[in-house]
Design an enzyme around this catalytic site. Structure first.
Site, short mmCIF file in Angstrom:
data_model
loop_
_atom_site.label_atom_id
_atom_site.label_comp_id
_atom_site.label_asym_id
_atom_site.label_seq_id
_atom_site.Cartn_x
_atom_site.Cartn_y
_atom_site.Cartn_z
N ASP A 21 11.27 -37.24 13.19
CA ASP A 21 10.42 -38.38 12.81
C ASP A 21 9.04 -38.23 13.45
O ASP A 21 8.92 -38.30 14.67
CB ASP A 21 11.10 -39.67 13.27
CG ASP A 21 10.23 -40.89 13.05
OD1 ASP A 21 9.31 -40.82 12.21
OD2 ASP A 21 10.47 -41.91 13.74
N ASN A 23 6.24 -40.17 12.75
CA ASN A 23 5.38 -41.35 12.85
C ASN A 23 6.07 -42.57 13.47
O ASN A 23 5.61 -43.69 13.36
CB ASN A 23 4.80 -41.71 11.48
CG ASN A 23 5.88 -42.09 10.49
OD1 ASN A 23 7.07 -41.88 10.76
ND2 ASN A 23 5.49 -42.68 9.38
N ASP A 25 8.89 -44.32 12.90
CA ASP A 25 9.55 -45.43 12.19
C ASP A 25 11.07 -45.24 12.16
O ASP A 25 11.77 -45.97 11.46
CB ASP A 25 8.99 -45.59 10.76
CG ASP A 25 9.27 -44.36 9.90
OD1 ASP A 25 9.79 -43.36 10.43
OD2 ASP A 25 8.95 -44.40 8.69
N ASP A 29 10.75 -37.20 8.47
CA ASP A 29 9.75 -37.13 7.40
C ASP A 29 9.18 -35.71 7.28
O ASP A 29 9.50 -34.83 8.08
CB ASP A 29 8.64 -38.15 7.67
CG ASP A 29 8.18 -38.12 9.12
OD1 ASP A 29 7.80 -37.02 9.59
OD2 ASP A 29 8.22 -39.17 9.80
N ASP A 98 15.97 -29.85 -3.85
CA ASP A 98 17.27 -30.26 -4.33
C ASP A 98 17.06 -30.94 -5.68
O ASP A 98 16.35 -31.94 -5.78
CB ASP A 98 17.86 -31.26 -3.32
CG ASP A 98 19.37 -31.22 -3.24
OD1 ASP A 98 20.01 -31.23 -4.31
OD2 ASP A 98 19.90 -31.20 -2.12
N ASP A 200 22.34 -30.00 -7.42
CA ASP A 200 23.34 -31.00 -7.11
C ASP A 200 24.34 -31.18 -8.26
O ASP A 200 23.93 -31.35 -9.40
CB ASP A 200 22.59 -32.32 -6.86
CG ASP A 200 23.45 -33.40 -6.28
OD1 ASP A 200 23.87 -33.25 -5.13
OD2 ASP A 200 23.72 -34.39 -7.00
N GLU A 255 25.72 -26.27 -6.58
CA GLU A 255 26.79 -26.90 -5.80
C GLU A 255 28.06 -26.77 -6.64
O GLU A 255 28.12 -27.23 -7.77
CB GLU A 255 26.48 -28.37 -5.55
CG GLU A 255 27.56 -29.01 -4.71
CD GLU A 255 27.44 -30.52 -4.55
OE1 GLU A 255 28.00 -31.06 -3.59
OE2 GLU A 255 26.79 -31.16 -5.39
N HIS A 328 25.57 -31.63 4.48
CA HIS A 328 25.41 -33.07 4.71
C HIS A 328 26.56 -33.89 4.12
O HIS A 328 26.56 -35.11 4.25
CB HIS A 328 24.10 -33.52 4.10
CG HIS A 328 24.09 -33.36 2.60
ND1 HIS A 328 24.12 -32.11 1.98
CD2 HIS A 328 24.11 -34.27 1.60
CE1 HIS A 328 24.15 -32.28 0.68
NE2 HIS A 328 24.14 -33.57 0.42
N ASP A 329 27.49 -33.25 3.44
CA ASP A 329 28.61 -33.98 2.82
C ASP A 329 29.92 -33.84 3.60
O ASP A 329 30.93 -34.39 3.19
CB ASP A 329 28.83 -33.49 1.39
CG ASP A 329 27.69 -33.87 0.47
OD1 ASP A 329 27.06 -34.92 0.71
OD2 ASP A 329 27.41 -33.11 -0.48
#
Ligand code: GLC
Ligand code: CA
Length: 557
Positions: A21, A23, A25, A29, A98, A200, A255, A328-329
């Protein structure tokens, strides 16, 4: 066999929300990625794959796209993207996006129009169907994330199809306009210089005519036979290749949902000109029986060897695979296949040795290079992943499991495990962000973090750097012919790879105890190229491997 940059290259997957991150928040990003390009380059990876960075209401963290040509404001601007692409290329790395082509967000203009009326010009961008005779959904299809795959639309009295969440309506690829929209979006990014797409759930884009009921078989089988591999799928993939991909120096990575070793060549056989490579689910799912949150099955090394072999035999010289043990799955690689406690470091390194010496493009998931582990979420309030939440909420109604067991199952296999922020250092929030992160940082960040491993020559991180460098220098890792030794050994994975006069022998111990093997003759003229321990214990004709020891030996000329 055609050699190309994406075969020898190592792919590093970034889940931008969790990467860095810039910035403050609490959300990773694009600028955050730019800040870490030197780090990425230091890993010796070649291709960065970014999980979706496009405008999205984030029902499924970006896999629900509301504008295929705009950057999600939380991630930055188009200038940031252009800058990232330029700087990635300047460092000699490639950037892959992706492509979510099977569905978009219900907040995409197409769907907002489509639901206005049956006559709307965008109506046919989606799959609509009348209720069944009893007024319920048109068929028995279940969403991947629980519940019916159909959602009722009261304006038109029809249902629309969503194989994922109800905020991810499936696009109707039969409609040539949909295909052209998608091809145009791809060209938009390729013209900017993007180097390809990870695609995907691409096997799902063609649906069965008439939406027939699925038979009463396991969900995996339903995916293979009903949801994926539809009647016009390969026609679409050929068209996509011919009209788009083949015009660029870019690759496509599918995928492999619904792809098995028997139908894989239909996707990646060079002569068919469809896709360049795929990653399958057989390894990622070898410790779960059906659905993620159902029964799990213990890790079985012989089964793993069989999977690798099956796929090697199936695609040998016809196509190319990508090789992933985490993304990530799925929960964290070292927690699922290694030992995230006592032999954490050794097992994380050993798993990399195995992957780096299997056939196919090596595909690494962010954080695995420092051995990030699963997280324990203390209550359902800490869960973010929509798949886990749907499972939990459905279970509140069915009461199949107690709430505690449901949370335990989420902690074991849920997707948040892989999505916790990268642990950069031991400062607040693991150095990921100055603000409260969107998802809890794993409390083990004090022990497991990049800064701590950066200067430690024995760290997992430096092991990755070193091994990836050696892999680049030794074609045999990537292109060598595979020869299995000790196939029936359920503790050790032992194999040889040969490419003309280059030869390596790989010895891997998957057990947390010492194991011995008789390979003395085979290794007599070799030297150690990679070892995750100091030294190799050879006694007479036996080699004794320490718990989770992994060694690559190279034949001396
Ligand atoms: C793929 C993605 C996953 C997403 C799903 C729907 O499996 O990897 O994260 O939820 O597709 O787009
Ligand atoms: Ca941010």
């Amino acid at each position: 066999m055609e050699l190309s940059w994406f075969k020898k290259g190592t792919i590093y997957q970034i889940y931008p929300r969790s990467f860095n991150d810039s910035n403050g928040d609490g959300i990773g990003d694009l600028r955050g990625i730019i800040e870490k390009l030197d780090y990425l380059q230091s890993l010796n990876v070649d291709i960065l794959w970014l999980s979706p960075i496009f405008s999205s209401p984030n029902d499924d963290n970006g896999y629900d796209i509301s504008d295929y040509r705009a950057i999600m404001p939380e991630f930055g601007t188009m200038e940031d993207f252009d800058d990232l692409l330029q700087k990635t290329h300047d460092k000699g790395m490639r950037l892959v996006l992706d492509l979510v082509a099977n569905h978009c967000s219900d907040e995409h203009m197409w769907f907002e129009e489509a639901k206005k009326s049956k006559n709307n010009p965008y109506r046919d961008y989606f799959h609509w169907s009348k209720p069944s005779a009893d007024g319920g959904p048109p068929n028995n299809w279940k969403s991947f994330f629980g519940g019916s795959a159909w959602e009722y639309d009261s304006v038109s009295g029809e249902y629309y199809l969503h194989l994922f969440t109800r905020k991810q309506p499936d696009l109707n690829w039969k409609n040539p306009k949909v295909r052209e929209e998608m091809y145009d979006a791809m060209r938009f990014w390729l013209d900017k210089g993007v180097d390809g797409f990870r695609m995907d759930v691409i096997p799902l884009i063609s649906k069965q005519n008439g939406y027939p009921d699925a038979p009463d078989v396991g969900f995996r089988k339903i995916i293979e036979d009903v949801y994926a591999n539809g009647p016009r799928l390969h026609e679409y993939l050929k068209e996509m290749n011919e009209k788009v991909i083949s015009h660029y120096d870019a690759f496509s990575l599918a995928e492999g949902v619904g792809i098995n070793h028997e139908n894989a060549n239909l996707y990646i056989d060079y002569d068919r000109k469809e896709l360049d490579m795929l990653y399958h689910f057989d390894i990622l799912e070898c410790v779960i029986v059906n659905g993620k949150f159902e029964e799990s099955s213990p890790f079985d090394l012989i089964n793993l060897k069989q999977i690798y072999k099956r796929w090697r035999d199936a695609v040998h010289e016809k196509g190319w695979l990508a090789n992933a043990m985490g993304n990530h799955d799925f929960a964290r690689m070292v927690s699922r296949f290694g030992d995230d406690k006592e032999y954490w470091s050794a097992s994380a390194k050993m798993l990399l040795i195995m992957q780096a010496t299997q056939n196919g493009t090596l595909n690494i998931y962010q954080g695995d290079e420092i051995g990030m582990t699963n997280i324990i979420l203390e209550s359902v309030d800490e869960v973010n992943d929509v798949q886990s939440l749907n499972f939990y909420n459905e279970n509140l109604e069915t009461k199949r499991y107690s709430n505690e067991s449901a949370l335990e199952m989420i902690n074991k296999e849920g997707r948040d495990n892989a999505r916790t922020p990268i642990q950069w250092n031991d400062e607040v929030n693991g150095g990921f962000s100055k603000a409260n992160p969107w998802l809890k940082v794993n409390p083990n960040y004090k022990e497991i973090n990049v800064a701590k491993q950066d200067n430690d020559s024995n760290s997992i991180l430096n092991f990755y750097r070193n091994l990836l460098k050696i892999r680049k220098q030794n074609d045999v890792f990537v292109y060598g012919d595979f020869e299995e030794l000790e196939f029936n050994n359920s503790s050790l994975y032992v194999y040889k790879k040969v490419l003309s006069d280059e030869e390596i022998i790989v010895l891997l111990n998957f057990k947390n105890v010492k194991e011995k093997v008789d390979v003395s003759e085979k290794i007599s003229k070799t030297k150690i190229l990679i070892n995750n321990y100091d030294g190799l214990d050879i006694d007479g004709k036996y080699v004794h491997l320490k718990p989770y020891q992994g060694v690559i030996l190279k034949l001396e000329k």
